[in-house]
Design a protein around this motif. Sequence first.
Motif, PDB file in Angstrom:
ATOM      1  N   ALA A 133     -38.949  69.886  21.028  1.00  0.00           N
ATOM      2  CA  ALA A 133     -39.456  68.784  21.835  1.00  0.00           C
ATOM      3  C   ALA A 133     -38.826  68.848  23.220  1.00  0.00           C
ATOM      4  O   ALA A 133     -37.810  69.513  23.430  1.00  0.00           O
ATOM      5  CB  ALA A 133     -39.153  67.431  21.173  1.00  0.00           C
ATOM      6  N   TYR A 134     -39.449  68.146  24.170  1.00  0.00           N
ATOM      7  CA  TYR A 134     -38.924  68.090  25.533  1.00  0.00           C
ATOM      8  C   TYR A 134     -39.104  66.671  26.067  1.00  0.00           C
ATOM      9  O   TYR A 134     -39.938  65.898  25.592  1.00  0.00           O
ATOM     10  CB  TYR A 134     -39.640  69.089  26.451  1.00  0.00           C
ATOM     11  N   ARG A 135     -38.321  66.346  27.086  1.00  0.00           N
ATOM     12  CA  ARG A 135     -38.417  65.039  27.737  1.00  0.00           C
ATOM     13  C   ARG A 135     -38.169  65.216  29.229  1.00  0.00           C
ATOM     14  O   ARG A 135     -37.297  65.988  29.632  1.00  0.00           O
ATOM     15  CB  ARG A 135     -37.385  64.061  27.170  1.00  0.00           C
ATOM     16  N   THR A 136     -38.944  64.517  30.039  1.00  0.00           N
ATOM     17  CA  THR A 136     -38.732  64.538  31.482  1.00  0.00           C
ATOM     18  C   THR A 136     -38.165  63.189  31.916  1.00  0.00           C
ATOM     19  O   THR A 136     -38.498  62.150  31.347  1.00  0.00           O
ATOM     20  CB  THR A 136     -40.046  64.801  32.234  1.00  0.00           C
ATOM     21  N   HIS A 137     -37.294  63.236  32.939  1.00  0.00           N
ATOM     22  CA  HIS A 137     -36.733  61.980  33.446  1.00  0.00           C
ATOM     23  C   HIS A 137     -36.574  62.046  34.956  1.00  0.00           C
ATOM     24  O   HIS A 137     -35.900  62.920  35.491  1.00  0.00           O
ATOM     25  CB  HIS A 137     -35.376  61.679  32.816  1.00  0.00           C
ATOM     26  N   SER A 138     -37.241  61.133  35.643  1.00  0.00           N
ATOM     27  CA  SER A 138     -37.050  60.863  37.064  1.00  0.00           C
ATOM     28  C   SER A 138     -37.258  59.372  37.267  1.00  0.00           C
ATOM     29  O   SER A 138     -37.611  58.649  36.329  1.00  0.00           O
ATOM     30  CB  SER A 138     -38.039  61.657  37.926  1.00  0.00           C
ATOM     31  N   HIS A 139     -37.041  58.924  38.509  1.00  0.00           N
ATOM     32  CA  HIS A 139     -37.235  57.512  38.830  1.00  0.00           C
ATOM     33  C   HIS A 139     -38.554  57.340  39.585  1.00  0.00           C
ATOM     34  O   HIS A 139     -39.581  57.855  39.142  1.00  0.00           O
ATOM     35  CB  HIS A 139     -36.040  56.981  39.618  1.00  0.00           C
ATOM     36  N   ASN A 140     -38.528  56.656  40.714  1.00  0.00           N
ATOM     37  CA  ASN A 140     -39.765  56.273  41.382  1.00  0.00           C
ATOM     38  C   ASN A 140     -40.475  57.413  42.113  1.00  0.00           C
ATOM     39  O   ASN A 140     -41.676  57.343  42.361  1.00  0.00           O
ATOM     40  CB  ASN A 140     -39.484  55.149  42.389  1.00  0.00           C
ATOM     41  N   LEU A 141     -39.738  58.466  42.478  1.00  0.00           N
ATOM     42  CA  LEU A 141     -40.325  59.529  43.290  1.00  0.00           C
ATOM     43  C   LEU A 141     -40.916  60.659  42.462  1.00  0.00           C
ATOM     44  O   LEU A 141     -41.649  61.496  42.978  1.00  0.00           O
ATOM     45  CB  LEU A 141     -39.287  60.111  44.266  1.00  0.00           C
ATOM     46  N   ARG A 201     -48.110  55.381  40.074  1.00  0.00           N
ATOM     47  CA  ARG A 201     -46.731  55.517  40.561  1.00  0.00           C
ATOM     48  C   ARG A 201     -46.525  54.560  41.713  1.00  0.00           C
ATOM     49  O   ARG A 201     -47.278  54.570  42.703  1.00  0.00           O
ATOM     50  CB  ARG A 201     -46.457  56.949  41.026  1.00  0.00           C
ATOM     51  N   THR A 202     -45.548  53.689  41.587  1.00  0.00           N
ATOM     52  CA  THR A 202     -45.219  52.732  42.643  1.00  0.00           C
ATOM     53  C   THR A 202     -43.742  52.881  42.998  1.00  0.00           C
ATOM     54  O   THR A 202     -42.924  53.243  42.153  1.00  0.00           O
ATOM     55  CB  THR A 202     -45.499  51.289  42.212  1.00  0.00           C
ATOM     56  N   ASP A 203     -43.443  52.610  44.264  1.00  0.00           N
ATOM     57  CA  ASP A 203     -42.063  52.723  44.734  1.00  0.00           C
ATOM     58  C   ASP A 203     -41.734  51.487  45.588  1.00  0.00           C
ATOM     59  O   ASP A 203     -42.271  51.330  46.681  1.00  0.00           O
ATOM     60  CB  ASP A 203     -41.888  53.992  45.576  1.00  0.00           C
ATOM     61  N   THR A 253     -41.697  62.866  52.608  1.00  0.00           N
ATOM     62  CA  THR A 253     -42.057  64.203  52.148  1.00  0.00           C
ATOM     63  C   THR A 253     -43.088  64.077  51.031  1.00  0.00           C
ATOM     64  O   THR A 253     -42.803  63.499  49.980  1.00  0.00           O
ATOM     65  CB  THR A 253     -40.832  64.971  51.622  1.00  0.00           C
ATOM     66  N   LYS A 254     -44.273  64.626  51.256  1.00  0.00           N
ATOM     67  CA  LYS A 254     -45.360  64.470  50.288  1.00  0.00           C
ATOM     68  C   LYS A 254     -45.092  65.246  49.013  1.00  0.00           C
ATOM     69  O   LYS A 254     -45.385  64.782  47.912  1.00  0.00           O
ATOM     70  CB  LYS A 254     -46.682  64.914  50.909  1.00  0.00           C
ATOM     71  N   GLU A 255     -44.541  66.475  49.141  1.00  0.00           N
ATOM     72  CA  GLU A 255     -44.293  67.297  47.958  1.00  0.00           C
ATOM     73  C   GLU A 255     -42.973  68.036  48.122  1.00  0.00           C
ATOM     74  O   GLU A 255     -42.873  68.981  48.894  1.00  0.00           O
ATOM     75  CB  GLU A 255     -45.437  68.289  47.733  1.00  0.00           C
ATOM     76  N   SER A 295     -36.759  74.976  35.514  1.00  0.00           N
ATOM     77  CA  SER A 295     -37.439  73.682  35.550  1.00  0.00           C
ATOM     78  C   SER A 295     -37.743  73.323  36.995  1.00  0.00           C
ATOM     79  O   SER A 295     -37.098  73.825  37.918  1.00  0.00           O
ATOM     80  CB  SER A 295     -36.592  72.582  34.897  1.00  0.00           C
ATOM     81  N   ARG A 296     -38.725  72.475  37.177  1.00  0.00           N
ATOM     82  CA  ARG A 296     -39.045  71.954  38.503  1.00  0.00           C
ATOM     83  C   ARG A 296     -39.481  70.501  38.401  1.00  0.00           C
ATOM     84  O   ARG A 296     -40.337  70.160  37.576  1.00  0.00           O
ATOM     85  CB  ARG A 296     -40.151  72.769  39.177  1.00  0.00           C
ATOM     86  N   CYS A 297     -38.871  69.654  39.234  1.00  0.00           N
ATOM     87  CA  CYS A 297     -39.336  68.284  39.424  1.00  0.00           C
ATOM     88  C   CYS A 297     -40.070  68.236  40.759  1.00  0.00           C
ATOM     89  O   CYS A 297     -39.483  68.561  41.798  1.00  0.00           O
ATOM     90  CB  CYS A 297     -38.173  67.295  39.444  1.00  0.00           C
ATOM     91  N   THR A 298     -41.321  67.864  40.737  1.00  0.00           N
ATOM     92  CA  THR A 298     -42.078  67.696  41.968  1.00  0.00           C
ATOM     93  C   THR A 298     -42.015  66.225  42.352  1.00  0.00           C
ATOM     94  O   THR A 298     -42.428  65.350  41.583  1.00  0.00           O
ATOM     95  CB  THR A 298     -43.529  68.156  41.794  1.00  0.00           C
ATOM     96  N   MET A 299     -41.457  65.968  43.543  1.00  0.00           N
ATOM     97  CA  MET A 299     -41.212  64.610  44.029  1.00  0.00           C
ATOM     98  C   MET A 299     -42.086  64.311  45.242  1.00  0.00           C
ATOM     99  O   MET A 299     -42.510  65.211  45.965  1.00  0.00           O
ATOM    100  CB  MET A 299     -39.739  64.444  44.429  1.00  0.00           C
ATOM    101  N   SER A 300     -42.320  63.025  45.461  1.00  0.00           N
ATOM    102  CA  SER A 300     -43.046  62.587  46.654  1.00  0.00           C
ATOM    103  C   SER A 300     -42.375  61.324  47.173  1.00  0.00           C
ATOM    104  O   SER A 300     -42.198  60.356  46.426  1.00  0.00           O
ATOM    105  CB  SER A 300     -44.513  62.305  46.328  1.00  0.00           C
ATOM    106  N   SER A 301     -41.968  61.356  48.452  1.00  0.00           N
ATOM    107  CA  SER A 301     -41.252  60.222  49.033  1.00  0.00           C
ATOM    108  C   SER A 301     -41.984  59.662  50.243  1.00  0.00           C
ATOM    109  O   SER A 301     -42.319  60.401  51.177  1.00  0.00           O
ATOM    110  CB  SER A 301     -39.835  60.641  49.454  1.00  0.00           C
TER     111      SER A 301
END
Length: 342
Positions: free
Chosen positions: A208-216, A336-338, A187-189, A262-268
Amino acid sequence: MSGSEVSVFIFLIIIQIIITKTNEVYGLTIRMPNVVPEKPDSLLCHAVKLDPKESYILRFEPLASKSVAHHMNLFGCDEPGSDLPSWTCGEENEEGRRLPICKHGPPRIIYAWALDGKPRSLPSGTGYRVGGTTGINYLLINLHYKDKLSPGQTDNSGYYLEMTHDKQPLQVGHYILGTIGEIPPMTKEFHADSGCNYDSKETIYPIAYRTHSHNLGVVTSGYRYRDGTYTEIGRMSPQLPQTFYDVEEPNMNITTGDLLISRCTMSSQRKFPTNIGSTNKDEMCNFYIMYYTSRQEDIQDEKMCFRDHNSFHLKDYLTTLPQNISSLDGLPKFERTDPYAV
């Protein structure tokens, strides 16, 4: 030196002593006790007991490297989940036991770090309150290791904290938006959305704010919606250093009736679905809001808003969304690498 000059000199010394006394800062270093993670994705904890007297944390300095640590949380507990110098926490250990982070109840998030995020000082007059009647009697490092260490290597990652016993007029807390669910393969987006009405009577002021996700994770953003208008709290790629960044509107507040989203935009580019979870192969979608409040009573729990992003979609509830909600415009460049991609 004349008598009047001596009097002025003594007066200045007294004033300096008073200022120093009323702004007395001390340091506290918390480090892993030269641990050896047994496998990739190890989750280890280490706790230190605090002075029972009420204290305020004024500055956080991470003592860690992204080459070793995937992420490193600083939690508060009434009692730690183990009396050992370090223990496997939040997952089963070699004996099949699952030792908790805190002995009683969930841990209180105080700070979080990843990807070589920089130190963070809190604004003058604010502090994260611990000890005293807060129920935070211990500070605890919760560290997620990426890989096993090299033979003979140990780790002592941790935090250096600047603290004071002097009462601060404003205390700091967190509001966390996040999601559960899975990210579909190839899934691209993909949009992982969260949102809740702010129903507390207590007005809070984001700093202040902080974002957290992993490889995607590609970009994560958070907004306040009030009277038909969106105000951006922050927007950042979780592939960049994961520290607490200044909010976009330094004088904003959040009060009863506001909507937080909030929204996390992911790419797999994976051939398999990816679950929300703690390992490097899993994903996370978190947007932290660090705020201050004039509240004098104890802040007992973090304010949280978590949604299942496979069934909750902002477009189903709102007729318009911020134009830049998934935009990379204005953000620093990143790679970004996975390792699990095709």
